[in-house]
Design an enzyme around this catalytic site. Structure first.
Site, PDB file in Angstrom:
ATOM      1  N   LYS A   1      51.065  47.663  34.975  1.00  0.00           N
ATOM      2  CA  LYS A   1      51.541  49.604  35.065  1.00  0.00           C
ATOM      3  C   LYS A   1      51.521  49.932  36.323  1.00  0.00           C
ATOM      4  O   LYS A   1      52.361  50.983  36.453  1.00  0.00           O
ATOM      5  CB  LYS A   1      50.971  50.815  34.054  1.00  0.00           C
ATOM      6  CG  LYS A   1      48.897  50.664  34.201  1.00  0.00           C
ATOM      7  CD  LYS A   1      48.701  51.409  32.859  1.00  0.00           C
ATOM      8  CE  LYS A   1      47.190  51.148  33.049  1.00  0.00           C
ATOM      9  NZ  LYS A   1      46.422  51.298  32.114  1.00  0.00           N
TER      10      LYS A   1
ATOM     11  N   LYS B   1      43.499  46.942  44.832  1.00  0.00           N
ATOM     12  CA  LYS B   1      43.873  48.007  44.697  1.00  0.00           C
ATOM     13  C   LYS B   1      43.681  48.217  46.281  1.00  0.00           C
ATOM     14  O   LYS B   1      44.089  49.653  46.822  1.00  0.00           O
ATOM     15  CB  LYS B   1      42.669  48.593  44.052  1.00  0.00           C
ATOM     16  CG  LYS B   1      43.434  48.563  42.523  1.00  0.00           C
ATOM     17  CD  LYS B   1      42.952  48.904  41.000  1.00  0.00           C
ATOM     18  CE  LYS B   1      42.938  49.156  39.807  1.00  0.00           C
ATOM     19  NZ  LYS B   1      42.691  49.675  38.905  1.00  0.00           N
TER      20      LYS B   1
ATOM     21  N   LYS C   1      51.064  39.311  36.749  1.00  0.00           N
ATOM     22  CA  LYS C   1      50.876  40.256  34.934  1.00  0.00           C
ATOM     23  C   LYS C   1      51.743  41.448  35.329  1.00  0.00           C
ATOM     24  O   LYS C   1      51.922  42.091  35.763  1.00  0.00           O
ATOM     25  CB  LYS C   1      49.453  40.424  35.400  1.00  0.00           C
ATOM     26  CG  LYS C   1      49.198  41.546  35.927  1.00  0.00           C
ATOM     27  CD  LYS C   1      47.217  42.256  35.704  1.00  0.00           C
ATOM     28  CE  LYS C   1      47.090  42.754  36.899  1.00  0.00           C
ATOM     29  NZ  LYS C   1      45.745  43.965  36.793  1.00  0.00           N
TER      30      LYS C   1
HETATM   31  P1  TYM Z   1      44.030  48.922  31.789  1.00  0.00           P
HETATM   32  O1  TYM Z   1      43.202  49.860  31.501  1.00  0.00           O
HETATM   33  O2  TYM Z   1      44.226  48.433  33.425  1.00  0.00           O
HETATM   34  O3  TYM Z   1      43.816  47.770  30.426  1.00  0.00           O
HETATM   35  C1  TYM Z   1      43.400  47.744  29.275  1.00  0.00           C
HETATM   36  C2  TYM Z   1      43.429  46.184  28.606  1.00  0.00           C
HETATM   37  O4  TYM Z   1      44.544  46.352  28.612  1.00  0.00           O
HETATM   38  C3  TYM Z   1      44.465  44.739  29.330  1.00  0.00           C
HETATM   39  N1  TYM Z   1      46.126  44.231  30.211  1.00  0.00           N
HETATM   40  C4  TYM Z   1      46.290  43.296  29.877  1.00  0.00           C
HETATM   41  N2  TYM Z   1      46.318  41.460  28.758  1.00  0.00           N
HETATM   42  C5  TYM Z   1      46.939  41.034  29.493  1.00  0.00           C
HETATM   43  N3  TYM Z   1      47.903  40.748  30.164  1.00  0.00           N
HETATM   44  C6  TYM Z   1      48.338  41.660  30.474  1.00  0.00           C
HETATM   45  N4  TYM Z   1      49.468  41.797  31.555  1.00  0.00           N
HETATM   46  C7  TYM Z   1      47.957  42.721  30.661  1.00  0.00           C
HETATM   47  N5  TYM Z   1      47.529  44.375  31.773  1.00  0.00           N
HETATM   48  C8  TYM Z   1      46.077  44.772  30.889  1.00  0.00           C
HETATM   49  C9  TYM Z   1      42.997  45.224  30.176  1.00  0.00           C
HETATM   50  O5  TYM Z   1      42.753  43.598  30.802  1.00  0.00           O
HETATM   51  C10 TYM Z   1      42.119  45.983  29.114  1.00  0.00           C
HETATM   52  O6  TYM Z   1      41.717  44.793  28.199  1.00  0.00           O
HETATM   53  N6  TYM Z   1      38.586  48.565  33.400  1.00  0.00           N
HETATM   54  C11 TYM Z   1      39.979  48.698  32.077  1.00  0.00           C
HETATM   55  C12 TYM Z   1      39.588  49.909  31.301  1.00  0.00           C
HETATM   56  C13 TYM Z   1      37.521  49.292  31.159  1.00  0.00           C
HETATM   57  C14 TYM Z   1      37.210  48.946  30.116  1.00  0.00           C
HETATM   58  C15 TYM Z   1      35.726  49.875  30.348  1.00  0.00           C
HETATM   59  C16 TYM Z   1      37.467  48.275  29.065  1.00  0.00           C
HETATM   60  C17 TYM Z   1      36.817  50.633  31.404  1.00  0.00           C
HETATM   61  N7  TYM Z   1      35.516  49.982  31.009  1.00  0.00           N
HETATM   62  C18 TYM Z   1      34.662  48.830  29.054  1.00  0.00           C
HETATM   63  C19 TYM Z   1      36.754  47.389  28.507  1.00  0.00           C
HETATM   64  C20 TYM Z   1      35.217  47.507  29.195  1.00  0.00           C
HETATM   65  C21 TYM Z   1      41.165  48.782  32.604  1.00  0.00           C
HETATM   66  O7  TYM Z   1      41.012  49.340  33.468  1.00  0.00           O
HETATM   67  O8  TYM Z   1      41.796  48.803  31.255  1.00  0.00           O
END
Ligand code: TYM
Length: 344
Positions: free
Chosen positions: A209, A123, A206
């Site tokens: 967004k 990022k 992957k």
């Molecule tokens: P975020 O908001 O990017 O995504 C939410 C969840 O979706 C999963 N994900 C995917 N899984 C499979 N294939 C894909 N292409 C794909 N794109 C997104 C992500 O792995 C995620 O599980 N850092 C985290 C948010 C967060 C969090 C936490 C998660 C903050 N604190 C504590 C778990 C525990 C995030 O940015 O997810």
């Protein structure tokens, strides 16, 4: 009357979060994470939150947009099957213990250790590390705090979060070792098949967004006809036989993964069903399955969004459950670190 804890209270916890950084969830979010959240509600005590603190690490979104997206996340979680009477659904910014524990954990994290996080590298590479925020740098430590406060057994996420969970376990172990056993070491809950849903136009990356082109991402609140068209226009591989082969046929393999997850048919079963038929048939029928899935999801979400008070009530209840657990853990941490408790 027995004072044994209720079945729900004895259940191990599960916790996960999603950032409110888009107007809609996409298939990666849903298939990689949220679908598992729905299933785990049956067996665990669930905590699911909207990571709005994390959502300001990559520049400052318009405040009205951020608020709207947070509410949209709540509506989509409920529409996807998260039951607010069973699961705590809350906003990270409404539970101050997240930011407070993050500070303590930051002081236990090595600079080099934080710098090794690949998401930070990816990022920050865009505009150069010098212009990345300190918040982006410490993002994984806040995530560790999010998790450790609730002492969950599992954290259901997609593959891209695995390294952050490893850091979380390292920090938990370090704190437990330096002070006293306080945190449970959480297990990542990452389903192999759907751990990484790929971009439809670039099936080596992957679905994301921030990085996917509009044609590469299925947004669950989009017009279902648009999503169907995206499936029909997905990049496929050379050859014409439908077979699961991640290396040589990443496009078709990704479509098979999505098809299998949406219909609960195994990939083997689908490969047999499309034997001797072409990519066109597979895409058409998957497009129909996608429409059948997103249409009611979208309708439910839009109906929930009409009831703002209802959404805020869900968040209020979720916050109460979350604060009760988080404050207790934070009090243990502050005590162990040596902070003097506030007088009453
Ligand atoms: P975020 O908001 O990017 O995504 C939410 C969840 O979706 C999963 N994900 C995917 N899984 C499979 N294939 C894909 N292409 C794909 N794109 C997104 C992500 O792995 C995620 O599980 N850092 C985290 C948010 C967060 C969090 C936490 C998660 C903050 N604190 C504590 C778990 C525990 C995030 O940015 O997810």
């Amino acid at each position: 009357m027995s004072d044994a804890p209720s079945a729900a209270a004895r259940r191990p916890r599960v916790l996960s979060g999603i950032q409110p950084t888009a107007d809609s969830f996409h298939f990666g979010n849903y298939l990689g994470a949220i679908r598992q959240w729905v299933g785990l509600q049956e067996t665990h005590e669930p905590f699911f939150f909207i990571a709005d603190l994390h959502a300001i690490t990559m520049g400052q979104p318009d405040p009205a947009v951020l608020r709207e997206r947070s509410r949209r996340c709540v509506a989509q979680l409920v529409a996807a099957g998260i039951d607010p009477s069973r699961s705590a659904i809350f906003l990270q910014s409404q539970v101050p213990a997240h930011a407070e524990l993050a500070w303590v954990l930051q002081c236990l994290t090595g600079f080099g250790e934080a710098r090794r996080m690949t998401q930070f590298k990816d990022k920050s590479a865009k505009d150069g590390e010098g212009s990345a925020s300190v918040g982006l740098f410490t993002y994984p430590v806040l995530m560790a705090a999010d998790i450790l406060l609730y002492r969950p057994e599992f954290v259901p996420v997609g593959e891209d979060q695995r390294q952050h969970l490893e850091l979380t376990r390292d920090l938990a172990g370090r704190f437990n070792h330096r002070y006293k056993k306080t945190f449970r070491l959480p297990e990542p809950y990452i389903l192999r098949q759907t751990a990484k849903i790929l971009d439809l136009q670039e099936p080596t990356a992957k679905m994301s967004k921030s990085a996917s082109s509009p044609g590469g991402i299925i947004e669950m609140l989009d017009d279902p006809r648009v999503s169907a068209k995206k499936i029909r226009s997905a990049v496929t591989d050379s050859g014409s036989d439908v077979r699961y082969d991640e290396e040589h046929k990443p496009g078709i393999s990704n479509l098979l993964t999505i098809f299998s997850a949406l219909t609960d048919r195994s990939v083997d079963d689908l490969v047999k069903a499309y034997d001797g038929r072409g990519y066109g048939d597979l895409k058409r029928e998957l497009a129909d399955a996608v429409v059948g899935f997103v249409t009611p999801f979208r309708d439910r979400t839009l109906a929930l969004l009409d009831d703002r008070a209802g959404l805020d009530a869900i968040l209020g209840e979720g916050r109460e459950k979350a604060v009760a657990v988080a404050e207790r853990t934070l009090a243990d941490v502050y005590d162990r670190v040596g902070f003097v408790p506030a007088g009453r």
